[in-house]
Design a protein around this motif. Structure first.
Motif, mmCIF file in Angstrom:
data_model
loop_
_atom_site.group_PDB
_atom_site.id
_atom_site.type_symbol
_atom_site.label_atom_id
_atom_site.label_comp_id
_atom_site.label_asym_id
_atom_site.label_seq_id
_atom_site.Cartn_x
_atom_site.Cartn_y
_atom_site.Cartn_z
ATOM 1 N N ARG A 55 0.777 -1.199 -0.060
ATOM 2 C CA ARG A 55 -0.043 0.082 0.055
ATOM 3 C C ARG A 55 0.714 1.156 -0.068
ATOM 4 N N VAL A 56 1.829 1.482 0.980
ATOM 5 C CA VAL A 56 2.638 2.599 0.742
ATOM 6 C C VAL A 56 3.504 2.602 -0.327
ATOM 7 N N THR A 57 4.034 1.628 -1.007
ATOM 8 C CA THR A 57 4.816 1.555 -2.243
ATOM 9 C C THR A 57 3.958 2.225 -3.232
ATOM 10 N N GLU A 58 2.554 1.889 -3.393
ATOM 11 C CA GLU A 58 1.590 2.084 -4.417
ATOM 12 C C GLU A 58 1.498 3.694 -4.266
ATOM 13 N N ARG A 59 1.543 4.283 -2.906
ATOM 14 C CA ARG A 59 1.191 5.605 -2.900
ATOM 15 C C ARG A 59 2.608 6.589 -3.276
ATOM 16 N N CYS A 60 3.551 5.697 -2.816
ATOM 17 C CA CYS A 60 4.990 6.654 -2.675
ATOM 18 C C CYS A 60 5.453 6.706 -4.216
ATOM 19 N N VAL A 76 7.174 10.363 4.527
ATOM 20 C CA VAL A 76 6.834 10.193 5.969
ATOM 21 C C VAL A 76 5.354 10.383 6.313
ATOM 22 N N LYS A 77 4.916 11.387 5.500
ATOM 23 C CA LYS A 77 3.448 11.514 5.784
ATOM 24 C C LYS A 77 2.641 10.468 5.358
ATOM 25 N N ILE A 78 2.914 9.711 4.364
ATOM 26 C CA ILE A 78 2.106 8.502 3.739
ATOM 27 C C ILE A 78 2.405 7.318 4.750
ATOM 28 N N VAL A 79 3.595 7.153 5.359
ATOM 29 C CA VAL A 79 3.937 6.076 6.139
ATOM 30 C C VAL A 79 3.217 6.269 7.533
ATOM 31 N N ASN A 80 2.913 7.453 7.843
ATOM 32 C CA ASN A 80 2.375 7.657 9.149
ATOM 33 C C ASN A 80 0.668 7.631 8.892
ATOM 34 N N LEU A 81 0.422 8.082 7.859
ATOM 35 C CA LEU A 81 -1.084 7.592 7.687
ATOM 36 C C LEU A 81 -1.432 6.237 7.425
ATOM 37 N N GLU A 82 -0.531 5.733 6.863
ATOM 38 C CA GLU A 82 -0.816 4.064 6.771
ATOM 39 C C GLU A 82 -0.520 3.223 8.055
ATOM 40 N N LEU A 83 0.598 3.749 8.943
ATOM 41 C CA LEU A 83 0.638 3.103 10.253
ATOM 42 C C LEU A 83 -0.710 3.409 11.181
ATOM 43 N N GLY A 88 -5.846 0.656 13.204
ATOM 44 C CA GLY A 88 -7.261 1.154 13.582
ATOM 45 C C GLY A 88 -7.839 2.415 13.194
ATOM 46 N N GLY A 89 -7.023 3.327 13.224
ATOM 47 C CA GLY A 89 -7.290 4.557 12.502
ATOM 48 C C GLY A 89 -7.661 5.855 13.933
ATOM 49 N N GLU A 90 -8.816 5.131 14.279
ATOM 50 C CA GLU A 90 -9.207 6.079 15.412
ATOM 51 C C GLU A 90 -9.079 5.273 16.714
ATOM 52 N N SER A 91 -9.238 5.989 17.810
ATOM 53 C CA SER A 91 -9.182 5.255 19.296
ATOM 54 C C SER A 91 -10.592 4.811 19.322
ATOM 55 N N ALA A 92 -10.575 3.602 19.978
ATOM 56 C CA ALA A 92 -11.906 2.977 20.297
ATOM 57 C C ALA A 92 -12.203 2.969 21.837
ATOM 58 N N LYS A 93 -13.516 3.519 22.030
ATOM 59 C CA LYS A 93 -13.609 3.695 23.706
ATOM 60 C C LYS A 93 -14.618 2.384 24.010
ATOM 61 N N LEU A 94 -14.375 2.299 25.450
ATOM 62 C CA LEU A 94 -15.077 1.298 26.094
ATOM 63 C C LEU A 94 -16.689 1.361 25.901
ATOM 64 N N THR A 95 -17.153 0.473 25.321
ATOM 65 C CA THR A 95 -18.846 0.619 25.244
ATOM 66 C C THR A 95 -19.591 0.713 26.388
ATOM 67 N N ILE A 96 -20.279 1.609 26.660
ATOM 68 C CA ILE A 96 -21.255 1.678 27.968
ATOM 69 C C ILE A 96 -22.607 1.557 27.477
ATOM 70 N N ALA A 291 1.394 5.988 16.045
ATOM 71 C CA ALA A 291 2.232 6.014 14.821
ATOM 72 C C ALA A 291 3.200 7.356 14.686
ATOM 73 N N SER A 292 2.863 8.414 15.393
ATOM 74 C CA SER A 292 3.414 9.576 15.764
ATOM 75 C C SER A 292 4.739 9.199 16.556
ATOM 76 N N ARG A 293 4.482 8.627 17.504
ATOM 77 C CA ARG A 293 5.905 7.996 18.503
ATOM 78 C C ARG A 293 6.633 7.091 17.787
ATOM 79 N N ILE A 294 6.048 6.192 16.925
ATOM 80 C CA ILE A 294 6.929 5.175 16.183
ATOM 81 C C ILE A 294 7.828 5.944 15.193
ATOM 82 N N LEU A 295 7.333 7.119 14.460
ATOM 83 C CA LEU A 295 8.012 7.829 13.669
ATOM 84 C C LEU A 295 8.916 8.809 14.138
ATOM 85 N N GLY A 296 9.090 8.815 15.396
ATOM 86 C CA GLY A 296 9.872 9.987 16.064
ATOM 87 C C GLY A 296 9.417 11.497 16.158
ATOM 88 N N MET A 297 8.283 11.283 15.812
ATOM 89 C CA MET A 297 7.562 12.845 15.717
ATOM 90 C C MET A 297 7.046 13.304 17.342
#
Length: 449
Positions: A55-60, A76-83, A88-96, A291-297
């Motif tokens: 996926r990353v190669t195709e975009r890059c 870097v931006k593309i790798v960040n988005l794909e990571l 999961g994209g977004e944080s998932a909350k505990l269902t109440i 993802a930001s932490r992984i990329l040292g950002m």
């Protein structure tokens, strides 16, 4: 520090790219090969790596990147988005549940930390969400599991329901009824585990699920077992249809591959992560921040939230006024040290700061023994002495040293540190005091690091 090795390798790869003004398709493919090896060495699932790189190669290799004035930044931006998407994209909350109590089954293998992390989650939901949790002891398989749950429950000030070695399903149902009668709106069921996935364990859990119809079934899994964590998640999901995962000991796994693989393999979100041994070392899992932490950002949002949790706003305002009026006392000095201690290790904090080498601070933390000595010395003083250290003559210092189990030299060292702090506070008095002094508690020369 989680993802330490991966962060280093990715940073080195991106550094090579930044050294080139324009990129060719060959440059991109060479970089993708290095990223692929970095992910595999981080113990990420092979199929997940293969799909990610594709996926990353195709975009890059598109014109958007190769014709960009800053192609390295685009990659870097593309790798960040794909990571981020990979986790999961977004944080998932505990269902109440709309009809209390919310029932959460905690499942997993022995050694993953179900009991301890159940208490962590209960404490977190109580502190951050105002819930009234109840822990239910349904692990009748492991010796001392009930006692352990009672101990950790007491430490986070959450009640524990138990019926000894009775049938776990009966205990779970009775625990839920107890919660309804006593106003507990969140029930956390600590179930039995095994050293490996077996039919007996799964059947017991299936029976319990059918009997109590839980709102959530959370898998507690140890990040340090790598791909075995992913395999365990897959097995539990197939049997129970998990609603989410809590990844423990993420701070102890420098590779972090499980965090990058679980969502892709099972399709179930990581909802919480355990980041240390203490019972408040639990965080909501944010894919974009990770993802930001992984990329040292860095991860400034998590750092700010950590500071807000550990720093008392009222005390900070009072401290600001005292510093403005140059009335900073030894009691205030100690309060600031305690709040800094609550922030955790310096390497953890550094990992949230963009461009800071967290590895250089590995293991660095507030010296708890020095903090204990400081507390003992200050608490051995009279209120008048804490307010006005100039009263401390040699006789008083000897008394304080004897009362705190320290030496006079330790008392003098503390007073010297405090004197430096007072000198600094004078520079900020008269309307020039920075608000960050109160919020971040900076005290040069005053920390027992």
């Amino acid at each position: 520090m989680a993802f330490e090795g991966l962060t280093e390798k990715l940073s080195a790869t991106f550094k090579k790219l930044r050294g080139k003004g324009r990129l060719s398709e060959a440059d991109v493919k060479a970089s993708m090969k290095e990223i692929r090896m970095a992910l595999l060495e981080a113990d990420v699932n092979y199929k997940v790596v293969k799909d990610f790189i594709a996926r990353v190669t195709e975009r890059c290799v598109g014109s958007e990147v190769l014709e960009s004035l800053t192609p390295a930044q685009m990659i870097v931006k593309i790798v960040n988005l794909e990571l981020t998407a990979l986790m999961g994209g977004e944080s998932a909350k505990l269902t109440i549940s709309s009809k209390p109590p919310t029932v959460v089954m905690l499942v997993g293998l022995n050694g993953a930390g179900k009991t301890t992390n159940g208490a962590k989650l209960a404490g977190y939901m109580k502190r951050q969400n105002g819930k009234r949790p109840l822990l239910v002891a349904c692990d009748t398989f492991r010796p001392a599991a009930i006692t352990q749950l009672e101990v950790v429950g007491k430490q986070v000030d959450v009640p524990v329901f138990q019926m000894g070695q009775n049938d776990p399903v009966d205990i779970a149902k009775a625990g839920i009824e107890h919660a309804k009668k006593h106003g507990n709106d969140l029930v956390l069921i600590d179930t039995a585990g095994r050293l490996h996935v077996d039919e007996e364990l799964m059947q017991q859990l299936k029976t319990m699920k059918a009997a109590i119809e839980p709102t959530e079934i959370l898998l507690i899994v140890d990040a340090m077992i790598g791909q075995d964590a992913v395999n365990a998640a897959k097995a539990f999901d197939e049997a129970l249809d998990l609603t989410g995962v809590m990844l423990t000991k993420l701070d102890g796994d420098a590779r972090g591959g499980a965090a990058l693989s679980i969502r892709a393999v099972t399709g179930k979100p990581i909802k919480f992560v355990g980041m240390g041994e203490k019972l408040d070392n639990i965080e909501v899992f944010h894919p974009d921040r990770m993802a930001s932490r992984i990329l040292g950002m860095g991860d400034m949002l998590s750092l700010i939230e950590k500071a807000e949790r550990n720093f008392d706003a009222k005390k900070a305002a009072e401290l600001e006024q005292k510093l403005r009026k140059n009335k900073f006392t030894l009691a205030d000095f100690y309060d600031q040290l305690v709040q800094i201690k609550g922030m955790g290790s310096l390497s953890d904090i550094a990992g949230m700061l963009p461009g800071v080498n967290a590895k250089a601070l590995e293991g660095a933390s507030v010296d708890e023994k020095a903090l204990t000595r400081t507390e003992a010395i200050i608490l051995s003083m009279t209120p008048a002495e804490r307010e006005n250290p100039s009263l401390l003559n040699s006789g008083r210092k000897k008394r304080i040293a004897a009362g705190s189990g320290t030496q006079v030299v330790d008392v003098n060292r503390l007073l010297k540190q405090f004197e430096l702090m007072q000198q600094m506070s004078k520079q900020f008095s008269g309307g020039r005091m920075k608000r960050r002094m109160g919020k971040m508690g900076r005290m040069p020369g005053g920390f027992p690091f």
